[in-house]
Design a protein around this motif. Sequence first.
Motif: not given
Length: 255
Positions: A109-125, A127-134
């Motif tokens: 599904f598609y998501m929309s954040a309140a700002s570009e900064k918030e979107k990038q924060a979600w994506i980076s967090h 990805l980081e948690c996913r990598e650690q979990q794997l």
Amino acid sequence: MTPRLAFTEDNAMRIAAVERAFAPSGKSLAKPGRVLVGEGRLLKLCRHSLQPKMFFLFNDIIVYGSIVVHRFWYKNQHIIPLEDTIVEDLADSLEMKNQWLIRTPKKSFYMSAASEKEKQAWISHILECREQQLISSRKEPTTSFAAAWIPDRASDICMRCADKFTVAQRRHHCRQCGFVVCNSCSKCRIVIPAISAKPVRVCTLCFNTLLREKAEQAGKRSSDGFDLEMPMYEASSDEDSEEGYDMMPIQWVKP
């Protein structure tokens, strides 16, 4: 960050608060080593419109649900294992700003954040948690993901036969390709294990393709195979609707 927070009282209280907010229908979220990394209100593109949802990112899962009373009551809890998740950054469109895509085997599904900064924060967090979990789980990353549904308003005609949608000619979605299709082009049902144990609605083209793939797989097995007859029935509505809410900034847990 997460190892230091895992066994703290503050982390346990945060997780307990999320559990209470989803009660009584939500599942237990407390688990040894689990950490609540952040939370925030985002817009999720549903079949009819953008809907506000509350998202909680843990070090091993994503939890989201519909907002009833913010900070006190959420419903329709969804839990997504991070090893089954990928995120894709997307450019802005005319209808959606700061958009990105969450893909899972069961639903994308598609998501929309309140700002570009918030979107990038979600994506980076994520990805980081996913990598650690794997790394910690030693699981192979998922490679097969569900198609994202095309919104109802994106097409006034069936994307297979081009018939115009009317009050009588309703829109439906193929669970395999995500296309908006009419009832005549989506009468078939087939089991897609990653999505549901029950037969789900698919368009005729996808049905034939999936049936052919199943037949090829059955031919390679030495067992008796499986039943190729798929039950036919009318599907029910796929999305709930909620009232709109204002966006709020994401809250990240500090180490």
